[in-house]
Design a protein around this motif. Structure first.
Motif, PDB file in Angstrom:
ATOM      1  N   VAL A 642      46.361  35.586  44.982  1.00 11.31           N
ATOM      2  CA  VAL A 642      45.367  35.384  43.937  1.00 11.31           C
ATOM      3  C   VAL A 642      43.995  35.666  44.529  1.00 11.31           C
ATOM      4  O   VAL A 642      43.478  34.872  45.325  1.00 11.31           O
ATOM      5  CB  VAL A 642      45.408  33.948  43.383  1.00 11.31           C
ATOM      6  N   PRO A 643      43.378  36.798  44.178  1.00 14.37           N
ATOM      7  CA  PRO A 643      42.051  37.119  44.723  1.00 14.37           C
ATOM      8  C   PRO A 643      40.946  36.372  43.975  1.00 14.37           C
ATOM      9  O   PRO A 643      41.117  35.965  42.825  1.00 14.37           O
ATOM     10  CB  PRO A 643      41.942  38.633  44.504  1.00 14.37           C
ATOM     11  N   PHE A 644      39.798  36.187  44.662  1.00 15.11           N
ATOM     12  CA  PHE A 644      38.637  35.568  44.043  1.00 15.11           C
ATOM     13  C   PHE A 644      37.756  36.656  43.456  1.00 15.11           C
ATOM     14  O   PHE A 644      37.716  37.774  43.951  1.00 15.11           O
ATOM     15  CB  PHE A 644      37.790  34.794  45.070  1.00 15.11           C
ATOM     16  N   LYS A 645      36.986  36.298  42.412  1.00 11.87           N
ATOM     17  CA  LYS A 645      35.994  37.224  41.872  1.00 11.87           C
ATOM     18  C   LYS A 645      34.863  36.431  41.282  1.00 11.87           C
ATOM     19  O   LYS A 645      35.081  35.493  40.515  1.00 11.87           O
ATOM     20  CB  LYS A 645      36.606  38.126  40.795  1.00 11.87           C
ATOM     21  N   LYS A 646      33.625  36.807  41.623  1.00 15.27           N
ATOM     22  CA  LYS A 646      32.458  36.136  41.070  1.00 15.27           C
ATOM     23  C   LYS A 646      31.911  36.988  39.940  1.00 15.27           C
ATOM     24  O   LYS A 646      31.561  38.154  40.133  1.00 15.27           O
ATOM     25  CB  LYS A 646      31.373  35.942  42.135  1.00 15.27           C
ATOM     26  N   LYS A 647      31.854  36.396  38.742  1.00 20.31           N
ATOM     27  CA  LYS A 647      31.349  37.125  37.586  1.00 20.31           C
ATOM     28  C   LYS A 647      29.834  37.225  37.628  1.00 20.31           C
ATOM     29  O   LYS A 647      29.157  36.521  38.362  1.00 20.31           O
ATOM     30  CB  LYS A 647      31.789  36.422  36.297  1.00 20.31           C
ATOM     31  N   LYS A 648      29.305  38.084  36.783  1.00 23.34           N
ATOM     32  CA  LYS A 648      27.859  38.290  36.767  1.00 23.34           C
ATOM     33  C   LYS A 648      27.126  37.030  36.356  1.00 23.34           C
ATOM     34  O   LYS A 648      25.969  36.832  36.701  1.00 23.34           O
ATOM     35  CB  LYS A 648      27.507  39.417  35.795  1.00 23.34           C
TER      36      LYS A 648
END
Length: 655
Positions: A642-648
């Motif tokens: 499960v990768p992390f992602k920071k939204k705008k």
């Protein structure tokens, strides 16, 4: 009838030949012990993977000791493990150093402890009947050898002993130390305080008109020599008592205070009952014994407390000892009759003969037992051993099947002594003075009743195995569990096997061939072990444990440096052992989602986690297909990244 007598006479001649040839006697005895030891404890010992959940906890804590060199504080998964003292971890770590980190090494200490105990039971039974023959001035090698062979087989070939001798946990090591200590105590007690040899010398038994043939050196060597005057004034106890003290220290280092409380309770009850409490305590040189026990066991406890302080004291002495006796721990509660069922099934199929074995002793006749020679009190000692452990753990609030494992040697001895009444030598049968026997021979009519109970028990067992799929619950780790068991054909094989045994026992009872009944039970159990239990173990391992081992291998290949591994919805310590990776256990799906979000907010590298979950729990997370990458699916388990992602918007999410 003449044919039966001819066969029995041939058997007697064979055992007489063994008794007259010391080398042959030793060889046959060793071969018998190796045979039953290999069948019960050695065969396929390391060919089945570690069984969750308890066994991998011990295996990994021992591996950590082996890898880090910290032989004082046990660790599992980065946390201290204060459940048990260090001896089992030391033994497993030493086995790792000798044969490598594998399943064989994990289970070898348990198997060796069980085998050593079987050998000591065999020795003690041989010694006991050699002493009885000396007292009665007769030679009965058939009874002596048959009973010792049967006792060793009963000790080794029962479900409770086999399960724990093949499992890499502390229970069998504790039983080995405790039961061996009790046998050593009795051997020392029967020596009347002497410091003779270990019973392996060449001293003659029963000279001066004992009636024994001059060639019976093997049986003669099984009797300890009497003390000399100088030895009586020695500040040290005899060698059997010394062995008792050393083994008690080993039991304390295996499982804590219970290692001395239970043997101490058994010895105290026995000595009080026979009226020799003060006398024997003086013989045992108790102060010397206490110093030996403290000198061997206290240093590790002192070091682990010095290093960990009250954390260890509260966890081990408080939670894992006091609370287990006074409160229900980890949900292990059971009704008062729990251990009746455990003994009935754990010592099956021979457990049906325990009531008769106990009643036969007439243990309530205290004056009779106090009037006997010390060695003749062996049956009484075995009964008090059995009753003390059974009563102690029945009173305890926390109940587990393994707790009564230390009474199994006593059960084997009691049943073997019962059957010794039916292993009489044809030539000596008419010359035995009944008054010199500690218990009069049991009437065949009483054995007939127990024999028919045996038939009923085997029949019920057969019916239960035919219908095992209706009795067993479901296993979430194995899909279509009941259907797969039926396809193996094992329930039918097991049911037919025990039904045949029931028919054979019934036929023997009808024909009054008493001494063959126990042999049918033993042969039936060996066949059940080989053709049912072993294939069933491989089936369970293949369906339940193999997927986790395969996923552990995938984790080793796929894991990035510093990447966290989360186990969701279940706790399988075998993954820690096989992957050598720290695992974060989380119980609920929402808890896992929140944890991943929090980790993402920290900006950790790598920006992902590995997630190992049961399919049901994984679906509850409701992750979109593009929010994870499937790495592998084995059995009921999914391994994903499960990768992390920071939204705008700076809001943390999973993608």
């Amino acid at each position: 009838m003449s044919m039966k007598l001819s066969v029995k006479h041939t058997v007697d001649q064979w055992f007489n030949k063994i008794a007259k040839n010391p080398a042959l006697g030793v060889t046959v005895s060793i071969l018998w012990l190796i045979l039953i030891g290999w069948i019960a404890f050695g065969w396929n010992l390391g060919n089945i993977g570690l069984i969750d959940e308890t066994e991998p906890l011990f295996a990994e804590a021992s591996r950590q000791m082996f890898v880090t060199g910290d032989w004082i504080t046990p660790f599992f998964n980065g946390d201290t493990r204060f459940d048990k003292p260090a001896l089992i971890y030391w033994c497993q770590a030493i086995a790792y150093a000798i044969i490598g980190v594998n399943e064989w090494a994990v289970r070898l200490p348990s198997a060796i402890a069980a085998f050593a105990l079987v050998c000591l039971v065999f020795y003690t039974i041989q010694w006991y009947f050699a002493k009885q023959d000396e007292l009665e001035q007769v030679s009965r090698p058939t009874r002596r050898y048959k009973t010792s062979f049967i006792a060793a087989a009963l000790m080794a070939l029962n479900p409770e002993t086999i399960i724990w001798a093949r499992t890499g946990v502390s229970d069998m090591l504790l039983t080995g130390c405790m039961a061996s200590a009790l046998l050593c105590f009795f051997l020392g007690y029967a020596e009347k305080g002497g410091t003779g040899d270990w019973g392996l010398g060449t001293g003659r038994l029963g000279t001066g008109g004992s009636g024994l043939s001059s060639g019976e050196e093997f049986s003669q060597s099984l009797t300890p020599n009497h003390q000399s005057r100088s030895e009586a004034t020695s500040p040290f106890p005899n060698k059997w008592y010394l062995a008792f003290y050393v083994l008690i220290a080993g039991a304390i280092l295996t499982k804590g205070p219970v290692g001395i409380v239970l043997p101490g309770l058994i010895v105290a009850v026995f000595l009080l009952y026979v009226g020799k409490f003060r006398e024997v305590l003086r013989e045992m040189r108790l102060l010397v014994g206490v110093l030996i026990i403290l000198g061997l066991s206290v240093p590790w406890y002192a070091l682990v407390i010095w290093r960990n302080g009250w954390n260890y004291i509260n966890a081990f002495f408080g939670y894992h000892n006091l609370e287990r006796f006074t409160e229900v721990v980890n949900g292990h509660s059971a009704p008062w009759y729990f251990y009746f069922l455990v003994v009935l099934l754990g010592f099956a199929p021979y457990s049906v003969y325990l009531p008769l074995s106990i009643v036969r002793l007439k243990f309530w006749q205290r004056s009779h037992w106090r009037s006997l020679e010390r060695f003749q009190q062996f049956g009484l000692f075995a009964w008090l051993w059995f009753a003390s452990i059974f009563g102690f753990f029945t009173v305890a609030v926390t109940k587990l099947p393994s707790y009564v494992l230390p009474l199994m040697p006593a059960a084997a001895i009691l049943v073997a002594l019962l059957w010794s009444d039916f292993f009489q030598d044809t030539e000596a049968r008419q010359t035995i003075p009944v008054s010199s026997s500690p218990t009069p021979p049991i009437s065949p009519s009483f054995l007939r009743v127990s024999g028919w109970v045996n038939v009923v028990f085997l029949s019920v067992l057969s019916i239960a195995l035919f219908n095992i799929t209706h009795i067993l619950g479901t296993d979430p780790a194995i899909s279509n569990f009941h259907e797969q068991i039926q396809r193996t054909g094992l329930p039918v094989i097991a049911g037919v096997m025990w039904l045949v045994c029931a028919v054979l026992v019934a036929a023997l009872l009808i024909n009054r061939q008493w001494n063959q009944v126990i042999a049918i039970n033993l042969i039936g159990f060996v066949a059940f072990l080989i053709f049912v239990l072993t294939p069933a173990s491989f089936f369970i391992d293949r369906e339940r444990q193999l997927p986790l081992r395969e996923l552990s291998a995938v984790i080793l290949e796929a894991k990035q440096p510093n990447e966290e591994l989360i186990m969701l919805g279940f706790k399988k310590p075998s993954v820690v052992f096989y992957s050598h990776i720290h695992v974060n256990y989380l119980r609920f799906s929402q808890e896992a989602i929140e944890h991943i979000k929090n980790q993402a907010a920290k900006g950790l590298k790598p920006a992902s986690v590995l997630l190992l979950a049961e399919q049901k729990k994984f679906l509850q997370m409701d992750l979109q297909p593009d929010h994870y990458k499937n790495l592998s699916t084995k059995g009921a388990y999914n391994l994903v990244r499960v990768p992390f992602k920071k939204k705008k918007t700076e809001k943390m999410d999973i993608s």
